[in-house]
Motif scaffolding. Sequence first.
Motif, PDB file in Angstrom:
ATOM      1  N   THR A 199       8.285 -24.001   3.095  1.00  0.00           N
ATOM      2  CA  THR A 199       7.028 -24.411   2.451  1.00  0.00           C
ATOM      3  C   THR A 199       7.318 -25.018   1.078  1.00  0.00           C
ATOM      4  OG1 THR A 199       6.076 -22.466   3.489  1.00  0.00           O
ATOM      5  CG2 THR A 199       4.703 -23.634   1.889  1.00  0.00           C
ATOM      6  N   LYS A 200       8.265 -24.396   0.361  1.00  0.00           N
ATOM      7  CA  LYS A 200       8.590 -24.883  -0.973  1.00  0.00           C
ATOM      8  C   LYS A 200       9.169 -26.294  -0.901  1.00  0.00           C
ATOM      9  CE  LYS A 200      11.175 -23.687  -5.047  1.00  0.00           C
ATOM     10  NZ  LYS A 200      12.193 -22.794  -5.607  1.00  0.00           N
ATOM     11  N   LEU A 201      10.034 -26.503   0.122  1.00  0.00           N
ATOM     12  CA  LEU A 201      10.615 -27.834   0.309  1.00  0.00           C
ATOM     13  C   LEU A 201       9.534 -28.883   0.507  1.00  0.00           C
ATOM     14  CD1 LEU A 201      13.806 -27.511   2.554  1.00  0.00           C
ATOM     15  CD2 LEU A 201      13.532 -28.828   0.437  1.00  0.00           C
ATOM     16  N   SER A 202       8.600 -28.570   1.399  1.00  0.00           N
ATOM     17  CA  SER A 202       7.566 -29.578   1.678  1.00  0.00           C
ATOM     18  C   SER A 202       6.638 -29.739   0.486  1.00  0.00           C
ATOM     19  CB  SER A 202       6.807 -29.264   2.965  1.00  0.00           C
ATOM     20  OG  SER A 202       6.361 -27.968   2.954  1.00  0.00           O
ATOM     21  N   LEU A 203       6.453 -28.642  -0.256  1.00  0.00           N
ATOM     22  CA  LEU A 203       5.634 -28.757  -1.469  1.00  0.00           C
ATOM     23  C   LEU A 203       6.295 -29.721  -2.457  1.00  0.00           C
ATOM     24  CD1 LEU A 203       3.077 -27.656  -2.937  1.00  0.00           C
ATOM     25  CD2 LEU A 203       4.613 -26.071  -4.108  1.00  0.00           C
ATOM     26  N   ASN A 204       7.634 -29.612  -2.560  1.00  0.00           N
ATOM     27  CA  ASN A 204       8.365 -30.515  -3.457  1.00  0.00           C
ATOM     28  C   ASN A 204       8.147 -31.976  -3.051  1.00  0.00           C
ATOM     29  OD1 ASN A 204       9.272 -28.508  -5.073  1.00  0.00           O
ATOM     30  ND2 ASN A 204      11.315 -28.358  -4.110  1.00  0.00           N
ATOM     31  N   GLN A 205       8.243 -32.185  -1.715  1.00  0.00           N
ATOM     32  CA  GLN A 205       8.004 -33.549  -1.214  1.00  0.00           C
ATOM     33  C   GLN A 205       6.586 -34.020  -1.571  1.00  0.00           C
ATOM     34  OE1 GLN A 205       8.861 -33.521   2.942  1.00  0.00           O
ATOM     35  NE2 GLN A 205      11.044 -33.987   2.596  1.00  0.00           N
ATOM     36  N   LEU A 206       5.647 -33.149  -1.296  1.00  0.00           N
ATOM     37  CA  LEU A 206       4.250 -33.457  -1.596  1.00  0.00           C
ATOM     38  C   LEU A 206       4.099 -33.785  -3.076  1.00  0.00           C
ATOM     39  CD1 LEU A 206       1.294 -33.397  -0.446  1.00  0.00           C
ATOM     40  CD2 LEU A 206       1.171 -31.055  -1.292  1.00  0.00           C
ATOM     41  N   GLY A 207       4.794 -32.981  -3.897  1.00  0.00           N
ATOM     42  CA  GLY A 207       4.739 -33.173  -5.353  1.00  0.00           C
ATOM     43  C   GLY A 207       5.148 -34.583  -5.734  1.00  0.00           C
ATOM     44  N   ARG A 208       6.274 -35.022  -5.112  1.00  0.00           N
ATOM     45  CA  ARG A 208       6.769 -36.358  -5.475  1.00  0.00           C
ATOM     46  C   ARG A 208       5.753 -37.453  -5.082  1.00  0.00           C
ATOM     47  NH1 ARG A 208      11.823 -35.632  -2.770  1.00  0.00           N
ATOM     48  NH2 ARG A 208      11.919 -33.529  -3.515  1.00  0.00           N
ATOM     49  N   THR A 209       5.139 -37.321  -3.905  1.00  0.00           N
ATOM     50  CA  THR A 209       4.140 -38.295  -3.465  1.00  0.00           C
ATOM     51  C   THR A 209       2.938 -38.295  -4.409  1.00  0.00           C
ATOM     52  OG1 THR A 209       4.659 -37.298  -1.333  1.00  0.00           O
ATOM     53  CG2 THR A 209       3.146 -39.179  -1.324  1.00  0.00           C
ATOM     54  N   VAL A 210       2.509 -37.075  -4.737  1.00  0.00           N
ATOM     55  CA  VAL A 210       1.316 -36.937  -5.581  1.00  0.00           C
ATOM     56  C   VAL A 210       1.540 -37.576  -6.941  1.00  0.00           C
ATOM     57  CG1 VAL A 210      -0.090 -35.256  -6.815  1.00  0.00           C
ATOM     58  CG2 VAL A 210       0.356 -34.941  -4.404  1.00  0.00           C
ATOM     59  N   GLU A 211       2.812 -37.377  -7.470  1.00  0.00           N
ATOM     60  CA  GLU A 211       3.136 -37.910  -8.798  1.00  0.00           C
ATOM     61  C   GLU A 211       2.870 -39.420  -8.867  1.00  0.00           C
ATOM     62  OE1 GLU A 211       7.038 -37.030 -10.815  1.00  0.00           O
ATOM     63  OE2 GLU A 211       6.482 -35.019 -10.102  1.00  0.00           O
ATOM     64  N   HIS A 212       3.237 -40.124  -7.739  1.00  0.00           N
ATOM     65  CA  HIS A 212       3.036 -41.574  -7.716  1.00  0.00           C
ATOM     66  C   HIS A 212       1.568 -41.930  -7.640  1.00  0.00           C
ATOM     67  CE1 HIS A 212       7.123 -42.905  -7.628  1.00  0.00           C
ATOM     68  NE2 HIS A 212       7.416 -42.000  -6.681  1.00  0.00           N
ATOM     69  N   ASN A 213       0.839 -41.270  -6.691  1.00  0.00           N
ATOM     70  CA  ASN A 213      -0.508 -41.727  -6.366  1.00  0.00           C
ATOM     71  C   ASN A 213      -1.590 -41.133  -7.247  1.00  0.00           C
ATOM     72  OD1 ASN A 213       0.869 -42.961  -4.359  1.00  0.00           O
ATOM     73  ND2 ASN A 213       0.251 -41.496  -2.762  1.00  0.00           N
ATOM     74  N   ASP A 214      -1.408 -39.802  -7.564  1.00  0.00           N
ATOM     75  CA  ASP A 214      -2.512 -39.115  -8.247  1.00  0.00           C
ATOM     76  C   ASP A 214      -1.950 -38.207  -9.344  1.00  0.00           C
ATOM     77  OD1 ASP A 214      -4.786 -37.838  -9.019  1.00  0.00           O
ATOM     78  OD2 ASP A 214      -5.112 -36.755  -7.123  1.00  0.00           O
ATOM     79  N   PRO A 215      -1.545 -38.776 -10.483  1.00  0.00           N
ATOM     80  CA  PRO A 215      -0.868 -37.995 -11.528  1.00  0.00           C
ATOM     81  C   PRO A 215      -1.738 -36.813 -11.999  1.00  0.00           C
ATOM     82  CG  PRO A 215      -0.851 -40.349 -12.042  1.00  0.00           C
ATOM     83  CD  PRO A 215      -1.758 -40.190 -10.887  1.00  0.00           C
TER      84      PRO A 215
END
Lengths: 269, 223
Positions: free
Chosen positions: A78-94
């Motif tokens: 879950t933490k791994l996928s959260l990290n991935q999600l984090g990176r996507t979110v950083e680009h689209n929705d700071p």
Amino acid sequence: MKLYIAVGTAVLLVMAIFIIVFVAYYQQKQIRQQLILKEWQEKYRKGLLAATLQAQEHERRRIAQDLHDEIGTMLSVTKLSLNQLGRTVEHNDPGSTVLVQKTRSLLDETIANVRRISRDLVPTTLERFGLVSALEELAEKASNGEVHVELSCSDKMPTLLPQLDLTLFRIAQELINNAIKHANAENIIIDLHCQPTGILLSVIDDGRGFDLDEILKDKKRGLGLRNIESRLNVIDGHVTFDVEEGRGSRIHIQVKNLKPEVEVEVEAV
Amino acid sequence: MLQRLYEIFVNHPIDLIAELISFLPFTFGVSRLKFLKKGARFLPLYFFIIIGRDFTSNIYAIKKINNLFLYNSSAFAEIVFVALLFSFEIHKPVVKRIVTIGAAITLFLSLFFWENTELSAGILTLSRAYALLVVLVYFNQLIQDMNVKNILKHSLFWISSGLIIQFTGTFFVYLFANYALSSNTESDLFNLYWNVNQFMYMVFCLFSTIGFWVSKYDKENYT
Ligand SMILES: Nc1ncnc2c1ncn2[C@@H]1O[C@H](COP(=O)(O)OP(=O)(O)OP(=O)(O)O)[C@@H](O)[C@H]1O
Ligand SMILES: [Mg+2]
């Protein structure tokens, strides 16, 4: 007439002696059987108790393993996928980055908790490094700003049977828990000594104490003290409560350092 | 007077031994009194009565007065003490009542057999029959309860055993007392039967002494 008396007397006497011998013989034989039966029942009861305790340990181990292997792994993924999600979110929705960070720290805490619980369930230190190290660890973990737990033990502690180790450790755990939970103690001392007669474990606190008779009468009381007694029952140990209301409690556990009679043969299910 | 006593005892040495041996259970009983159970506490008193009886009978013998009634009356004491000894031990209320009522009936019937100058076959046989029955009842209880760990350390077992040996050993002699122990019996025969009686009494004394001796284990001897 003379003959009558002689024969009569002889017959009666022989009968009397026969009755006496019969009573003595029969009584002794029956009583021996009774004692054997009692002994056997006692042994059976102990065996049952030992099996129950061991089943409990097995169950704990299984839960610890499941927690660690399944929930722990899932959480890591879950933490791994959260990290991935984090990176996507950083680009689209700071704006949501803070939320992701918060979730991540919650997740970290949960992972740490799962690890702690699974480690507490199984006394790993006990199995790897023995009773003294396990008690040291226990004392260290229990100590915080309010209570100070200290271990004092004789230099040369012999290696004990695993069953004995575990019993003493679990008892110490419960006694320290009690001292923290009920006694409001500031200082707790775990005292472990090897005597010629056996092993002596004492837990001494400076808390408010309690009235043992009152506690024993209470039908709704906890299981802690009762469990201590059943654990000791299995290995022929003794517990002495030197306790009183208004002063610190001193609880002494004495066990023989022999190969215990009851060998537990129940395997993990 | 002492000369006469001396003669009596030289002629009847077994009587002397039997009279002296009463002191053995008496002293042991008194010294173990605090270990004894309720019923057994009366037993030293019984031996004391026997000692008193023998002492009196010696005096009568010296004075050449017939002393046989003393033995008839000590049979009454026997019934009372057997009842006391066992009624405290037997715990089934019905049986207990039978033991006490039995004692009363035996005492009452014995009165009809009273004789002043002869040993009374009636009294002596009745008392023996009663005691035998009570001991058997007690043995039966012992076997049914199964609560004595080591029977050889059970005081009442020894006392009961002594009692039934004494009473079975003398039952027939007393049953035919009119023939065996009457004033018409020729003296050799009388002495023979009398000595059997004394010998059985000695056995009882020894067994009682052992019983008193082991009484200190009684408390821990129950399961
Ligand atoms: N060291 C102590 N100081 C003061 N009171 C104590 C102490 N140890 C036990 N007690 C009292 O004894 C009671 C029984 O303790 P026990 O360990 O059996 O049950 P518990 O701790 O209440 O419940 P459990 O151990 O099952 O979680 C406690 O409720 C507490 O009142
Ligand atoms: Mg507790």
